[in-house]
Enzyme design. Structure first.
Site, short mmCIF file in Angstrom:
data_model
loop_
_atom_site.label_atom_id
_atom_site.label_comp_id
_atom_site.label_asym_id
_atom_site.label_seq_id
_atom_site.Cartn_x
_atom_site.Cartn_y
_atom_site.Cartn_z
N ARG A 172 -23.93 -33.92 21.27
CA ARG A 172 -22.93 -32.84 21.16
C ARG A 172 -21.79 -33.19 20.22
NH1 ARG A 172 -24.14 -32.68 26.63
NH2 ARG A 172 -25.58 -30.95 27.07
N LYS A 186 -18.12 -28.37 6.05
CA LYS A 186 -19.32 -27.53 6.14
C LYS A 186 -20.54 -28.43 6.08
CE LYS A 186 -17.94 -23.09 4.09
NZ LYS A 186 -18.20 -22.14 2.97
N GLU A 197 -17.84 -27.98 -10.99
CA GLU A 197 -16.99 -27.71 -9.82
C GLU A 197 -15.56 -28.19 -10.06
OE1 GLU A 197 -18.31 -25.92 -7.37
OE2 GLU A 197 -20.45 -26.41 -7.22
N LYS A 256 -8.92 -28.33 -2.86
CA LYS A 256 -9.84 -27.93 -1.80
C LYS A 256 -9.23 -28.21 -0.43
CE LYS A 256 -14.45 -27.71 0.03
NZ LYS A 256 -15.89 -27.89 -0.13
N GLU A 291 -13.26 -20.01 6.54
CA GLU A 291 -13.52 -19.02 5.49
C GLU A 291 -13.41 -17.58 5.98
OE1 GLU A 291 -16.61 -20.10 2.62
OE2 GLU A 291 -16.83 -17.98 2.10
N ARG A 320 -10.52 -19.25 1.55
CA ARG A 320 -11.57 -20.23 1.22
C ARG A 320 -12.66 -19.62 0.35
NH1 ARG A 320 -14.13 -25.08 5.10
NH2 ARG A 320 -15.47 -25.92 3.49
N ASN A 338 -15.78 -19.88 -3.96
CA ASN A 338 -17.07 -19.34 -4.39
C ASN A 338 -17.03 -18.76 -5.79
OD1 ASN A 338 -18.10 -20.01 -1.89
ND2 ASN A 338 -17.62 -18.00 -1.01
N HIS A 353 -20.17 -18.41 -7.80
CA HIS A 353 -21.29 -18.73 -6.90
C HIS A 353 -22.18 -17.54 -6.56
CE1 HIS A 353 -19.48 -22.64 -6.70
NE2 HIS A 353 -20.39 -23.09 -5.87
N HIS A 395 -25.73 -18.44 -7.56
CA HIS A 395 -26.80 -18.57 -6.57
C HIS A 395 -28.03 -17.75 -6.97
CE1 HIS A 395 -23.99 -19.98 -3.08
NE2 HIS A 395 -24.43 -20.98 -3.81
N HIS A 428 -27.50 -27.03 -9.49
CA HIS A 428 -26.48 -26.17 -8.89
C HIS A 428 -25.26 -26.00 -9.80
CE1 HIS A 428 -23.90 -24.33 -5.89
NE2 HIS A 428 -22.99 -25.24 -6.17
N1 LIG Z 1 -20.99 -28.76 2.42
C1 LIG Z 1 -20.45 -28.21 1.37
O1 LIG Z 1 -19.30 -27.74 1.40
C2 LIG Z 1 -21.23 -28.16 0.09
C3 LIG Z 1 -20.59 -27.78 -1.10
C4 LIG Z 1 -21.32 -27.81 -2.28
C5 LIG Z 1 -22.66 -28.20 -2.26
N2 LIG Z 1 -23.25 -28.56 -1.09
C6 LIG Z 1 -24.65 -29.01 -1.04
O2 LIG Z 1 -24.76 -30.19 -1.82
C7 LIG Z 1 -26.11 -30.34 -2.26
C8 LIG Z 1 -26.13 -30.81 -3.69
O3 LIG Z 1 -25.46 -32.04 -3.77
P1 LIG Z 1 -25.63 -33.02 -5.02
O4 LIG Z 1 -25.50 -32.25 -6.26
O5 LIG Z 1 -24.74 -34.17 -4.77
O6 LIG Z 1 -27.17 -33.40 -4.95
P2 LIG Z 1 -27.99 -34.63 -4.32
O7 LIG Z 1 -27.39 -35.12 -3.08
O8 LIG Z 1 -29.39 -34.16 -4.28
O9 LIG Z 1 -27.85 -35.75 -5.45
C9 LIG Z 1 -28.37 -35.50 -6.74
C10 LIG Z 1 -29.31 -36.63 -7.18
O10 LIG Z 1 -28.55 -37.77 -7.52
C11 LIG Z 1 -29.01 -38.92 -6.81
N3 LIG Z 1 -27.83 -39.76 -6.61
C12 LIG Z 1 -26.81 -39.54 -5.76
N4 LIG Z 1 -25.83 -40.42 -5.96
C13 LIG Z 1 -26.25 -41.25 -6.94
C14 LIG Z 1 -25.66 -42.37 -7.58
N5 LIG Z 1 -24.41 -42.79 -7.31
N6 LIG Z 1 -26.38 -43.00 -8.54
C15 LIG Z 1 -27.63 -42.55 -8.88
N7 LIG Z 1 -28.21 -41.50 -8.31
C16 LIG Z 1 -27.53 -40.84 -7.35
C17 LIG Z 1 -29.66 -38.39 -5.58
O11 LIG Z 1 -30.60 -39.27 -5.06
C18 LIG Z 1 -30.28 -37.09 -6.10
O12 LIG Z 1 -31.51 -37.38 -6.70
C19 LIG Z 1 -26.77 -28.99 -2.04
O13 LIG Z 1 -27.66 -29.09 -0.95
C20 LIG Z 1 -25.62 -28.07 -1.69
O14 LIG Z 1 -26.00 -27.04 -0.80
C21 LIG Z 1 -22.56 -28.55 0.08
ZN LIG Z 2 -20.94 -25.15 -5.74
#
Ligand SMILES: NC(=O)c1ccc[n+]([C@@H]2O[C@H](COP(=O)([O-])OP(=O)(O)OC[C@H]3O[C@@H](n4cnc5c(N)ncnc54)[C@H](O)[C@@H]3O)[C@@H](O)[C@H]2O)c1
Ligand SMILES: [Zn+2]
Length: 375
Positions: free
Chosen positions: A130, A152, A194, A235, A245, A249, A253, A256, A260, A274
């Site tokens: 939990r 999030k 971003e 942020k 949100e 917040r 977006n 986005h 998206h 992304h």
């Molecule tokens: N929670 C939130 O508020 C929020 C906001 C924006 C995006 N997201 C989510 O984030 C995700 C995308 O995140 P991302 O772009 O970081 O992608 P990711 O976590 O897939 O990382 C991108 C790639 O880089 C590699 N990698 C990561 N760190 C590394 C490093 N230091 N050196 C070498 N390789 C490395 C990973 O293995 C992966 O292959 C999506 O699922 C999206 O929905 C969440």
């Molecule tokens: Zn984004």
């Protein structure tokens, strides 16, 4: 805006959420202090590290060493890299691993990776027993400026991305900017979209600073820490005022809704990352705003010029494999966003740094705009 940091300094940005407040600590080489920083908050906690293969190969030994050095025992769960790990199957595996490692209240999950790991491990931390505490150690630029901040967490459903999740704030975010040195340049650039977004949303002076200093952000000088800190500060402020949100917040977006749809059209594949989709989405948001007379075309051109200068895509024709027609894109937008009596909510802009929520945008007008952009 703050003055740029000197090398070796660390900067703390507080996310002010009452008893759930926490610090985002930003600096080059901070990973070594993860253990002492964590132990200061939760002495004697056991830490369960969750990471992906790519990140674990590069940065897991130093992470374990930092925790052990501060007297914190750790266990590790490693998942496959990529969005595919935000699945029920992998989520189950992570939860079971946390339970097997006997992570209890008072213990910790450490999310070591990009946004995928942060979302997955954060959600597991939200529900195992939990809810247990977690620490974010973001390793992508996107994660350091966006996904690790704000609480999030989510995994994906067959119906769409991030549809199963929870709000669960971390107790600490340790953003070691040196970890970004091993990130693929394309991933870094995508995350930069971003960073630029924060300037475009609400800080024209920051945007101007980025126009002048982006090269140093990419090459890893002190400008990188500054850019990440300013991004996190914006942020953090927005999240503190509107955690769930219900209002402000939504500004985060910007780009986005369009983005998206492009991402979905490209199948969430490496045809379009992304951040690349968000760059295109911000271009659309600014050009659409200009088309509606909200801002002078030269202001939209300036936003586009900077995104193009850093190498982000700014034309829909740059999407590898192409995009579908305007009707199909509108169908994807409608899947992502509620359409109420032909009206959509978009984040538009009255200028650089002057984004606002526009709740009453005619879907037909958006369709016409997209058809023009595609043609
Ligand atoms: N929670 C939130 O508020 C929020 C906001 C924006 C995006 N997201 C989510 O984030 C995700 C995308 O995140 P991302 O772009 O970081 O992608 P990711 O976590 O897939 O990382 C991108 C790639 O880089 C590699 N990698 C990561 N760190 C590394 C490093 N230091 N050196 C070498 N390789 C490395 C990973 O293995 C992966 O292959 C999506 O699922 C999206 O929905 C969440
Ligand atoms: Zn984004």
């Amino acid at each position: 805006m703050t003055v740029p940091l000197r090398t070796g300094e660390e900067i703390a940005v507080n996310v002010a959420l009452g008893t759930r407040s926490y610090d985002i600590v930003i600096g080059r080489g901070l990973l070594g202090s993860l253990g002492t920083k964590t132990a200061a908050l939760r002495p004697r906690a056991r830490a369960a590290i969750v990471s992906d293969d790519n990140v674990a190969k590069l940065h897991l030994p130093a992470t374990v060493e930092a925790l052990t050095g501060a007297g914190l025992q750790s266990s590790t769960t490693i998942v496959a890299p990529g969005e595919g790990s935000k699945s029920f199957a992998v989520f189950e595996k992570v939860c079971e691993a946390l339970i097997a490692a006997r992570i209890e209240r008072g213990d910790l999950v450490v999310a070591l990776g990009g946004g995928v790991i942060g979302d997955l491990a954060g959600f597991a931390a939200a529900v195992v027993r939990r809810g247990v505490d977690y620490v974010q150690v973001p390793t992508t630029l996107l994660a350091q400026v966006d996904s690790s901040v704000g609480g999030k967490t989510a995994i994906d459903s067959v119906h769409g991305k991030n549809l199963v999740g929870a709000f669960h704030q971390p107790i600490l975010v340790v953003a070691d900017t040196a970890l970004l040195d091993t990130l693929a340049p394309r991933e870094f650039r995508a995350g930069y979209a971003e960073v630029a977004k924060y300037g475009l949303i609400g800080d024209a002076a920051f945007f101007a600073w980025l126009e002048a200093n982006w090269r140093e952000v990419f090459s890893g000088g002190a400008a990188r820490e500054h850019a990440i800190a300013v991004s996190c500060r914006m942020k953090a402020g927005i999240v503190a005022r509107d955690e769930r949100e219900t209002g402000e917040r939504a500004l985060l977006n910007l780009g986005h809704t369009f983005g998206h749809a492009f991402e979905a059209a490209a199948g969430f594949s490496d045809r379009l990352l992304h951040g690349e989709a968000i760059a295109l989405g911000m271009v659309c948001a600014f050009e659409f705003s200009a088309r509606r007379g909200l801002l002078p075309p030269t202001e939209a051109e300036r936003a586009v010029r900077h995104l193009a200068a850093v190498g982000l895509p700014t034309h829909l024709s740059q999407v590898t494999g192409g995009l579908p027609d305007a009707d199909r894109l509108m169908a994807l937008i409608a899947q992502d966003k509620k359409v109420k009596r032909g009206k959509l909510t978009f984040i538009l802009a009255r200028g650089i740094g002057r984004a606002f929520i526009a709740p009453d945008i005619d879907a037909a007008e958006v369709r016409a705009f997209l058809a023009e952009k595609l043609g």
